[in-house]
Design an enzyme around this catalytic site. Structure first.
Site, PDB file in Angstrom:
ATOM      1  N   GLY A 208       0.826  -1.205   0.000  1.00  0.00           N
ATOM      2  CA  GLY A 208       0.000   0.000   0.000  1.00  0.00           C
ATOM      3  C   GLY A 208       0.854   1.246   0.000  1.00  0.00           C
ATOM      4  CB  VAL A 212      -1.182   2.706   5.577  1.00  0.00           C
ATOM      5  CG1 VAL A 212      -1.603   1.462   6.362  1.00  0.00           C
ATOM      6  CG2 VAL A 212      -2.371   3.646   5.425  1.00  0.00           C
ATOM      7  N   GLY A 213       2.082   2.437   5.554  1.00  0.00           N
ATOM      8  CA  GLY A 213       3.277   1.624   5.748  1.00  0.00           C
ATOM      9  C   GLY A 213       4.044   2.011   6.999  1.00  0.00           C
ATOM     10  CD  GLU A 230       7.123  -5.491  -1.795  1.00  0.00           C
ATOM     11  OE1 GLU A 230       7.475  -4.551  -2.558  1.00  0.00           O
ATOM     12  OE2 GLU A 230       7.877  -6.421  -1.495  1.00  0.00           O
TER      13      GLU A 230
END
Length: 483
Positions: A208, A212-213, A230
């Site tokens: 994503g 948010v990572g 990723e």
């Protein structure tokens, strides 16, 4: 009959309830218990689970194609090629090589440690979490699952709520395919993901955006959970004057406008080196777009839709900001925000600090920036966070060498876009801001395995007495010769 992508895309993205989704706490407890029981470790169990996922995809390809049309306006061909078929290819490759991947690998033993034997054995990590993405909601959820199952793990899968029809299909079909064993599907929004990542895992793979990572990474750090992230970034396409400009334009247009530009490795902007390359790009890209999608892409069954009205509005606003600042639209620009439609768009005269160059676009808008030299293009790339992909179109060997030597990206691809992401024989992953770790094929198997060192030394003859204390003069003299 499945609805056409055009008809499905004329209304807002559907919203589906998920009454059957397994509660977070129950799913985590069940998968942890299965991991502790080690039932997924034998090769035959791993292979049968992979085959079950494959059967699910082949038996229900119409269901998945319909769901992808509803969520993203994907044509049936695109859905089967880039989503269902991509995962089937990943499974077939994994089944063909799993036996060799599972074998322990012998390593040499230094003379001072002999007689002994040593090896590296891939063993399952245990309980892992796969958090999927909305833009390729089948591929980016199931391809990591393939690696996790191949490595002998028990898995919780969390598909994205932003592609609700596909998430509903996965929630219904995946547990049924596996008879409720080895995999739990937990669907939900941000609260669901927050609850999942608060648990300790043996590995988390998240696909994503960077924002948010970072949240996943921070939560994983609290439980010392290893992660694969990723992400994405602004992937450049550098173009010098080429002998086949039409071919170059088709390759860029295919990479950019597939899935309406919502691809993490899509070319995010073009750096045209010199006036000739700049002219080639502006002349041939519109022709390639017309060749692919006809005079009105809104009527093309092969052109997708954006995931939401908010995403469409964001892109329209960025485009308007740059046009107001002096950029001009070469082709496209037509939009229907309510219908989640934005035409394939090429924009020239974009400033390097313009709105379209500030962040990853993740949509069908392609800024073109003219630079004078290849080195200037390389400097532009180097000044930005490392992208997930980088593309070069040139006929010059020196340009190829310079690009390869100076560009830091998840992948360097010359003469073609996107193709690497569908190859199970190539590692897929980012570097720096574009991600941590990799998967696909053997890389996925190793990501979800502990490559455990194993050393065996018999006790019949104790050859280590020379290193045991007490260390008198003789041993002190002998030890340097042994090490």
């Amino acid at each position: 009959m499945s609805p056409s992508p055009r008809a499905a895309a004329s209304s807002p993205a559907p919203v589906y309830p998920f009454p059957g989704t397994e509660p977070v706490e129950a799913a985590v407890a069940r998968i942890r218990a299965e991991a502790d029981a080690r039932t997924a470790h034998p090769r035959e169990v791993r292979e049968e689970r992979l085959r079950a996922v494959r059967r699910m995809l082949t038996d229900h390809q119409d269901r998945f194609a319909d769901a992808l049309a509803r969520d993203l306006g994907k044509s049936r061909t695109e859905a089967l090629l880039t989503e269902v078929g991509s995962v089937i290819s990943e499974i077939d490759h994994t089944l063909a090589h799993l036996g060799s991947w599972m074998k322990p690998r012998k390593v040499s033993v230094p003379l001072a440690f002999q007689p002994a034997s040593a090896q590296v054995a891939p063993v399952p990590l245990g309980a892992v979490l796969v958090i999927g993405a909305w833009n390729y909601p089948v591929q980016l959820t199931l391809a990591p699952l393939v690696g996790a199952l191949a490595a002998g793990n028990a898995v919780v899968v969390s598909p994205s709520e932003k592609s609700p029809a596909t998430a509903a299909a996965l929630q219904e079909l995946l547990p049924a395919a596996l008879d409720g064993e080895g995999v739990a599907v937990v669907e939900g929004g941000a609260d669901c993901v927050q609850a999942l990542i608060a648990h300790p895992w043996d590995h988390i793979l998240y696909t994503g955006g960077e924002r948010v990572g970072r949240i996943v990474y921070e939560a994983a750090a609290k439980t010392l959970t290893p992660v694969t992230l990723e992400l994405g970034g602004k992937s450049p396409a550098v173009v010098t004057e080429v002998k086949d400009p039409a071919g170059m334009a088709r390759r860029i247009a295919f990479g950019k406008f597939t899935n309406a530009g919502q691809t993490c490795v899509a070319p995010d902007y073009v750096l045209a080196v010199g006036p000739e390359a700049h002219a080639q790009v502006l002349r041939h890209l519109p022709a390639a777009i017309a060749e692919f999608y006809g005079p009105d892409p809104a009527e093309s069954p092969d052109y997708g839709r954006l995931v939401s009205e908010d995403h469409a509005r964001r892109l329209v606003d960025l485009l308007a900001e740059d046009v107001d600042a002096g950029a001009h639209v070469v082709i496209g620009g037509e939009a229907d925000v309510a219908g989640r439609y934005l035409a394939p768009t090429v924009v020239d005269g974009v400033s390097l600090d313009g709105a379209l160059m500030r962040e990853e676009l993740f949509g069908p808008v392609l800024p073109v920036v003219r630079v004078d030299t290849l080195q200037e293009a390389l400097d532009v790339i180097a000044a930005r966070p490392h992208p997930l992909a980088s593309y070069l179109f040139t006929d010059d060997d020196d340009d190829r060498a310079a690009f390869s030597a100076q560009v830091q990206a998840g992948v360097v691809s010359e003469g073609v876009t996107l193709l690497h992401a569908g190859m199970p024989t190539l590692r897929f992953g980012g570097v720096g801001h574009s991600g941590i770790g990799a998967y696909h094929g053997e890389a996925g198997f190793e990501t979800f395995s502990h490559l455990r060192p194993e050393l065996t030394k018999g006790t019949g003859v104790d050859t280590l007495r020379a290193v045991y204390p007490p260390h008198g003069p003789v041993k002190r003299a002998l030890l340097p010769k042994l090490l």
